[in-house]
Design a protein around this motif. Structure first.
Motif, mmCIF file in Angstrom:
data_model
loop_
_atom_site.group_PDB
_atom_site.id
_atom_site.type_symbol
_atom_site.label_atom_id
_atom_site.label_comp_id
_atom_site.label_asym_id
_atom_site.label_seq_id
_atom_site.Cartn_x
_atom_site.Cartn_y
_atom_site.Cartn_z
ATOM 1 N N LEU A 84 0.839 -1.202 0.000
ATOM 2 C CA LEU A 84 0.000 0.000 0.000
ATOM 3 C C LEU A 84 0.871 1.247 0.000
ATOM 4 C CD1 LEU A 84 -2.884 1.151 0.114
ATOM 5 C CD2 LEU A 84 -2.661 1.140 2.614
ATOM 6 N N PHE A 85 0.602 2.153 -0.952
ATOM 7 C CA PHE A 85 1.333 3.419 -1.047
ATOM 8 C C PHE A 85 0.526 4.562 -0.454
ATOM 9 C CE2 PHE A 85 2.613 7.286 -3.371
ATOM 10 C CZ PHE A 85 3.954 7.309 -3.039
ATOM 11 N N GLY A 86 -0.792 4.577 -0.694
ATOM 12 C CA GLY A 86 -1.627 5.649 -0.166
ATOM 13 C C GLY A 86 -3.078 5.457 -0.564
ATOM 14 N N ILE A 87 -3.933 6.238 0.080
ATOM 15 C CA ILE A 87 -5.362 6.239 -0.244
ATOM 16 C C ILE A 87 -5.724 7.659 -0.646
ATOM 17 C CG2 ILE A 87 -7.696 5.865 0.608
ATOM 18 C CD1 ILE A 87 -6.539 3.691 2.423
ATOM 19 N N TYR A 88 -6.410 7.768 -1.781
ATOM 20 C CA TYR A 88 -6.694 9.061 -2.394
ATOM 21 C C TYR A 88 -8.190 9.236 -2.609
ATOM 22 C CZ TYR A 88 -1.737 8.998 -3.459
ATOM 23 O OH TYR A 88 -0.373 8.957 -3.356
ATOM 24 N N LEU A 89 -8.620 10.491 -2.612
ATOM 25 C CA LEU A 89 -9.996 10.851 -2.940
ATOM 26 C C LEU A 89 -10.018 11.393 -4.362
ATOM 27 C CD1 LEU A 89 -12.981 11.482 -2.276
ATOM 28 C CD2 LEU A 89 -12.177 13.702 -1.433
ATOM 29 N N ARG A 90 -10.922 10.861 -5.170
ATOM 30 C CA ARG A 90 -11.131 11.381 -6.517
ATOM 31 C C ARG A 90 -12.595 11.790 -6.620
ATOM 32 N NH1 ARG A 90 -11.969 8.869 -12.246
ATOM 33 N NH2 ARG A 90 -13.278 7.569 -10.971
ATOM 34 N N ARG A 91 -12.828 13.077 -6.804
ATOM 35 C CA ARG A 91 -14.191 13.586 -6.953
ATOM 36 C C ARG A 91 -14.602 13.485 -8.409
ATOM 37 N NH1 ARG A 91 -11.665 17.819 -3.765
ATOM 38 N NH2 ARG A 91 -12.192 17.454 -1.602
ATOM 39 N N ALA A 92 -15.805 12.960 -8.642
ATOM 40 C CA ALA A 92 -16.301 12.786 -10.009
ATOM 41 C C ALA A 92 -17.778 13.140 -10.031
ATOM 42 C CB ALA A 92 -16.069 11.359 -10.482
ATOM 43 N N GLY A 93 -18.063 14.401 -10.293
ATOM 44 C CA GLY A 93 -19.461 14.824 -10.347
ATOM 45 C C GLY A 93 -20.128 14.732 -8.996
ATOM 46 N N ARG A 94 -21.249 14.009 -8.927
ATOM 47 C CA ARG A 94 -22.034 13.926 -7.692
ATOM 48 C C ARG A 94 -21.581 12.809 -6.773
ATOM 49 N NH1 ARG A 94 -28.156 14.809 -9.524
ATOM 50 N NH2 ARG A 94 -28.363 13.287 -7.862
ATOM 51 N N TRP A 95 -20.590 12.047 -7.172
ATOM 52 C CA TRP A 95 -20.089 10.986 -6.317
ATOM 53 C C TRP A 95 -18.587 11.118 -6.189
ATOM 54 C CZ3 TRP A 95 -21.679 10.076 -11.310
ATOM 55 C CH2 TRP A 95 -20.751 9.529 -12.171
ATOM 56 N N SER A 96 -18.009 10.280 -5.359
ATOM 57 C CA SER A 96 -16.561 10.311 -5.190
ATOM 58 C C SER A 96 -16.035 8.880 -5.060
ATOM 59 C CB SER A 96 -16.169 11.138 -3.966
ATOM 60 O OG SER A 96 -16.714 10.578 -2.794
ATOM 61 N N ASP A 97 -14.821 8.724 -5.482
ATOM 62 C CA ASP A 97 -14.124 7.447 -5.372
ATOM 63 C C ASP A 97 -12.992 7.597 -4.371
ATOM 64 O OD1 ASP A 97 -15.536 6.215 -7.480
ATOM 65 O OD2 ASP A 97 -14.142 7.002 -8.965
ATOM 66 N N HIS A 98 -12.763 6.558 -3.627
ATOM 67 C CA HIS A 98 -11.531 6.446 -2.860
ATOM 68 C C HIS A 98 -10.696 5.398 -3.587
ATOM 69 C CE1 HIS A 98 -13.878 8.522 0.186
ATOM 70 N NE2 HIS A 98 -12.712 8.895 0.674
ATOM 71 N N ILE A 99 -9.449 5.730 -3.817
ATOM 72 C CA ILE A 99 -8.556 4.852 -4.562
ATOM 73 C C ILE A 99 -7.404 4.432 -3.658
ATOM 74 C CG2 ILE A 99 -7.016 4.649 -6.550
ATOM 75 C CD1 ILE A 99 -8.766 6.871 -7.862
ATOM 76 N N ALA A 100 -7.285 3.135 -3.467
ATOM 77 C CA ALA A 100 -6.143 2.578 -2.747
ATOM 78 C C ALA A 100 -5.052 2.335 -3.782
ATOM 79 C CB ALA A 100 -6.534 1.280 -2.056
ATOM 80 N N LEU A 101 -3.934 3.015 -3.625
ATOM 81 C CA LEU A 101 -2.828 2.899 -4.577
ATOM 82 C C LEU A 101 -1.746 2.006 -3.986
ATOM 83 C CD1 LEU A 101 -1.487 3.752 -7.249
ATOM 84 C CD2 LEU A 101 -0.534 5.725 -6.004
ATOM 85 N N TYR A 102 -1.376 0.998 -4.749
ATOM 86 C CA TYR A 102 -0.371 0.032 -4.332
ATOM 87 C C TYR A 102 0.848 0.096 -5.246
ATOM 88 C CZ TYR A 102 -3.898 -2.240 -1.432
ATOM 89 O OH TYR A 102 -4.845 -2.510 -0.470
ATOM 90 N N VAL A 103 1.976 -0.330 -4.716
ATOM 91 C CA VAL A 103 3.179 -0.556 -5.519
ATOM 92 C C VAL A 103 3.304 -2.071 -5.669
ATOM 93 C CG1 VAL A 103 5.685 -0.301 -5.663
ATOM 94 C CG2 VAL A 103 4.283 1.530 -4.655
ATOM 95 N N VAL A 104 3.433 -2.515 -6.907
ATOM 96 C CA VAL A 104 3.595 -3.939 -7.204
ATOM 97 C C VAL A 104 4.881 -4.068 -8.031
ATOM 98 C CG1 VAL A 104 2.563 -5.995 -8.225
ATOM 99 C CG2 VAL A 104 1.086 -4.235 -7.223
ATOM 100 N N ARG A 105 5.842 -4.753 -7.494
ATOM 101 C CA ARG A 105 7.168 -4.849 -8.126
ATOM 102 C C ARG A 105 7.334 -6.171 -8.883
ATOM 103 N NH1 ARG A 105 9.910 -0.627 -5.709
ATOM 104 N NH2 ARG A 105 9.046 0.008 -3.700
#
Length: 153
Positions: A84-105
């Motif tokens: 796990l690298f971080g968790i981000y908020l992405r706003r898209a119109g009337r809803w929002s996404d939370h994105i879990a960003l991972y590093v995969v080597r």
């Protein structure tokens, strides 16, 4: 299926999801090959180069969802476990996404184009191709230590 139809279906699905569940969870990867080059994908339904990933299904962890998406979309053969690298908020119109960003080597693929991913490429994180999305550029700059980490996609 024509690209216009795929785009319509993707947008319809997103609109329906937003009406039913105004917050969703996704998982994406900074997927690196043995040389340290990052995997970028070009979807069939949206322009530009992006980090691979997708939605987290009910009763699925974000790490499991990421690995499932990598197998489905880019035919992942093997890799190191996701970190796990971080968790981000992405706003898209009337809803929002939370994105879990991972590093995969050490990803190894057996990719072939499919209904969702038209093309892939491994790129040097310092020399990204034209058309790389702004969010992808920001995440890779954070990963390389060239930008301060944020929580907004």
């Amino acid at each position: 299926m024509p690209n216009a139809v795929l785009r319509f279906l993707q947008h319809a699905r997103a609109a329906a999801r937003g009406a039913i569940a105004p917050v969703s969870l996704g998982a994406r990867a900074i997927a690196l090959d043995a040389r340290g080059h990052v995997l970028l994908v070009r979807h069939t339904y949206v322009g530009g180069w992006h980090l691979p990933g997708g939605g987290v299904d009910r009763h699925e962890t974000s790490a499991d969802a990421l690995m499932r998406e990598l197998k489905e979309e880019v035919c992942l053969v093997k890799s190191a476990p996701p970190e796990l690298f971080g968790i981000y908020l992405r706003r898209a119109g009337r809803w929002s996404d939370h994105i879990a960003l991972y590093v995969v080597r050490n990803v190894e693929l057996n990719f072939h184009a499919n209904h969702e991913i038209a093309e892939i490429r491994f790129a040097d994180g310092y020399a990204l191709p034209a058309g790389t999305s702004d969010g992808t550029r920001r995440r890779l700059a954070e990963f390389a230590g060239r930008a301060e980490r944020t929580t907004i996609w």
